[in-house]
Design a protein around this motif. Structure first.
Motif, mmCIF file in Angstrom:
data_model
loop_
_atom_site.group_PDB
_atom_site.id
_atom_site.type_symbol
_atom_site.label_atom_id
_atom_site.label_comp_id
_atom_site.label_asym_id
_atom_site.label_seq_id
_atom_site.Cartn_x
_atom_site.Cartn_y
_atom_site.Cartn_z
ATOM 1 N N THR A 162 0.832 -1.206 0.000
ATOM 2 C CA THR A 162 0.000 0.000 0.000
ATOM 3 C C THR A 162 0.861 1.248 0.000
ATOM 4 N N PHE A 163 1.873 1.272 0.866
ATOM 5 C CA PHE A 163 2.765 2.429 0.920
ATOM 6 C C PHE A 163 3.504 2.601 -0.403
ATOM 7 N N ALA A 164 3.895 1.481 -1.004
ATOM 8 C CA ALA A 164 4.585 1.559 -2.293
ATOM 9 C C ALA A 164 3.661 2.117 -3.369
ATOM 10 N N THR A 165 2.399 1.687 -3.344
ATOM 11 C CA THR A 165 1.424 2.184 -4.317
ATOM 12 C C THR A 165 1.187 3.677 -4.142
ATOM 13 N N LEU A 166 1.021 4.104 -2.887
ATOM 14 C CA LEU A 166 0.809 5.526 -2.618
ATOM 15 C C LEU A 166 2.014 6.342 -3.053
ATOM 16 N N ALA A 167 3.216 5.821 -2.786
ATOM 17 C CA ALA A 167 4.430 6.535 -3.175
ATOM 18 C C ALA A 167 4.547 6.630 -4.690
ATOM 19 N N ASP A 168 4.178 5.535 -5.383
ATOM 20 C CA ASP A 168 4.243 5.541 -6.845
ATOM 21 C C ASP A 168 3.269 6.546 -7.451
ATOM 22 N N THR A 169 2.182 6.808 -6.728
ATOM 23 C CA THR A 169 1.176 7.744 -7.226
ATOM 24 C C THR A 169 1.683 9.174 -7.187
ATOM 25 N N LEU A 170 2.637 9.444 -6.283
ATOM 26 C CA LEU A 170 3.119 10.811 -6.104
ATOM 27 C C LEU A 170 4.173 11.162 -7.142
ATOM 28 N N VAL A 171 3.751 11.287 -8.366
ATOM 29 C CA VAL A 171 4.632 11.681 -9.459
ATOM 30 C C VAL A 171 4.116 12.991 -10.022
ATOM 31 N N ASP A 172 4.862 13.590 -10.928
ATOM 32 C CA ASP A 172 4.420 14.837 -11.542
ATOM 33 C C ASP A 172 3.053 14.660 -12.168
ATOM 34 N N ASP A 173 2.183 15.658 -11.926
ATOM 35 C CA ASP A 173 0.836 15.667 -12.500
ATOM 36 C C ASP A 173 -0.007 14.480 -12.033
ATOM 37 N N TYR A 174 0.239 14.007 -10.819
ATOM 38 C CA TYR A 174 -0.557 12.901 -10.315
ATOM 39 C C TYR A 174 -1.995 13.347 -10.093
ATOM 40 N N ASP A 175 -2.898 12.380 -10.121
ATOM 41 C CA ASP A 175 -4.323 12.631 -9.958
ATOM 42 C C ASP A 175 -4.666 12.518 -8.474
ATOM 43 N N VAL A 176 -5.024 13.632 -7.845
ATOM 44 C CA VAL A 176 -5.292 13.651 -6.409
ATOM 45 C C VAL A 176 -6.451 12.722 -6.054
ATOM 46 N N VAL A 177 -7.508 12.740 -6.856
ATOM 47 C CA VAL A 177 -8.663 11.904 -6.565
ATOM 48 C C VAL A 177 -8.287 10.426 -6.625
ATOM 49 N N ASP A 178 -7.459 10.040 -7.591
ATOM 50 C CA ASP A 178 -7.040 8.646 -7.701
ATOM 51 C C ASP A 178 -6.179 8.254 -6.503
ATOM 52 N N LEU A 179 -5.326 9.174 -6.049
ATOM 53 C CA LEU A 179 -4.511 8.924 -4.861
ATOM 54 C C LEU A 179 -5.396 8.626 -3.655
ATOM 55 N N LEU A 180 -6.418 9.459 -3.456
ATOM 56 C CA LEU A 180 -7.286 9.297 -2.296
ATOM 57 C C LEU A 180 -8.166 8.056 -2.423
ATOM 58 N N GLN A 181 -8.581 7.712 -3.648
ATOM 59 C CA GLN A 181 -9.360 6.489 -3.841
ATOM 60 C C GLN A 181 -8.506 5.264 -3.520
ATOM 61 N N THR A 182 -7.240 5.296 -3.908
ATOM 62 C CA THR A 182 -6.318 4.217 -3.568
ATOM 63 C C THR A 182 -6.207 4.072 -2.059
ATOM 64 N N LEU A 183 -6.178 5.210 -1.369
ATOM 65 C CA LEU A 183 -6.060 5.196 0.086
ATOM 66 C C LEU A 183 -7.267 4.538 0.742
ATOM 67 N N VAL A 184 -8.487 4.939 0.364
ATOM 68 C CA VAL A 184 -9.669 4.360 1.023
ATOM 69 C C VAL A 184 -9.834 2.883 0.677
ATOM 70 N N ALA B 153 -0.870 10.440 2.366
ATOM 71 C CA ALA B 153 -1.760 11.151 1.445
ATOM 72 C C ALA B 153 -1.707 12.654 1.685
ATOM 73 N N THR B 154 -1.633 13.056 2.941
ATOM 74 C CA THR B 154 -1.571 14.483 3.264
ATOM 75 C C THR B 154 -0.308 15.108 2.706
ATOM 76 N N ILE B 155 0.802 14.427 2.898
ATOM 77 C CA ILE B 155 2.071 14.929 2.362
ATOM 78 C C ILE B 155 1.990 15.026 0.846
ATOM 79 N N GLY B 156 1.344 14.042 0.222
ATOM 80 C CA GLY B 156 1.205 14.078 -1.235
ATOM 81 C C GLY B 156 0.445 15.299 -1.699
ATOM 82 N N ILE B 157 -0.628 15.638 -0.986
ATOM 83 C CA ILE B 157 -1.433 16.793 -1.382
ATOM 84 C C ILE B 157 -0.695 18.097 -1.107
ATOM 85 N N LEU B 158 0.009 18.138 0.032
ATOM 86 C CA LEU B 158 0.671 19.383 0.424
ATOM 87 C C LEU B 158 2.075 19.530 -0.163
#
Length: 242
Positions: free
Chosen positions: A13-35, A160-165
């Motif tokens: 899960t942490f690896a997936t969240l980290a992989d999501t944090l790339v340039d132009d990542y989709d915030v909604v997709d990041l949060l959906q992955t989290l829930v 997720a918070t760090i990703g958004i901020l």
């Protein structure tokens, strides 16, 4: 589920969240992955995320089911419930038995029980003094989660918070506000797209969202872009069974 298996799932899960944090990542997709990960790894029935809009009011951005979405919508309408309290205080709020809540939370209590939820944990999405929303874990079984699970939930929320901020180029506060607002606006389009796919494919809303997300990932496209094309009728996604 063995401890080793759970550790593996959490690391994935942490690896997936980290992989999501790339340039132009989709915030909604990041949060959906989290829930989705919280539901699958932390032994909860459903999970949802509320983010604060520009006016400081909480809005639902991601959830694992229409039922959890309904409960949180009631909280927002009444402006009373554990998620609201968690956001305002910036600390986790535990409700191991929804039958036993303050009288001001009665609307939330009724909605939750009607949907089969009897316990909820609200975890702040917070970095230092900034709280941007809450991660909410709902369960059909009464009782508090283990300390291990709550530590994991807070860690997921922190990532997720760090990703958004996250600021790669000393991003100014107004750009952050715009990013959060974009996430909230994208969710509106996604809700519309779910309705379109549900109608055209004859599938339930939850299945419609799965079809949209699968299409986006299979084609390497942002979830919000696929949703916008569906709403504009530039794209059609059919159920595999049709």
């Amino acid at each position: 589920m063995t401890a080793k298996t759970r550790e593996t799932l959490m690391l994935e899960t942490f690896a997936t969240l980290a992989d999501t944090l790339v340039d132009d990542y989709d915030v909604v997709d990041l949060l959906q992955t989290l829930v989705d990960s919280c539901r699958d790894v932390l032994h909860v029935t459903a999970a949802g995320i509320l983010l604060a809009n520009e006016g400081g009011d909480l809005e639902l951005v991601a959830s694992t089911s229409e039922a959890s979405k309904l409960v949180e919508a009631i909280q927002l309408a009444a402006q009373a419930g554990p998620c609201i309290e968690c956001f305002r205080a910036g600390t986790a709020i535990s409700v191991p038995d929804i039958h036993d809540v303050p009288s001001a939370w009665r609307a939330f209590q009724k909605s939750a029980l009607d949907q089969g939820f009897v316990a909820i944990e609200s975890v702040p999405m917070r970095l230092r003094e900034t709280t941007i929303g809450t991660l909410n874990l709902l369960s059909a079984v009464p009782g508090p989660p283990s300390a291990y699970d709550m530590t994991a939930a807070q860690a997921f929320a922190d990532v997720a918070t760090i990703g958004i901020l996250h600021e790669r180029t000393a991003r100014r506060s107004e750009v952050l506000s715009q990013q959060l607002q974009t996430a909230l606006s994208s969710r509106v389009i996604i809700e519309q797209a779910k309705g379109v796919v549900s109608f055209t494919s004859g599938v339930p809303i939850d299945d419609a969202f799965h079809l949209i997300r699968t299409y986006a990932r299979n084609h390497g496209l942002p979830l919000s872009d696929v949703a916008a094309r569906l709403v504009r009728r530039e794209l059609r996604i059919d159920s595999p069974s049709r």
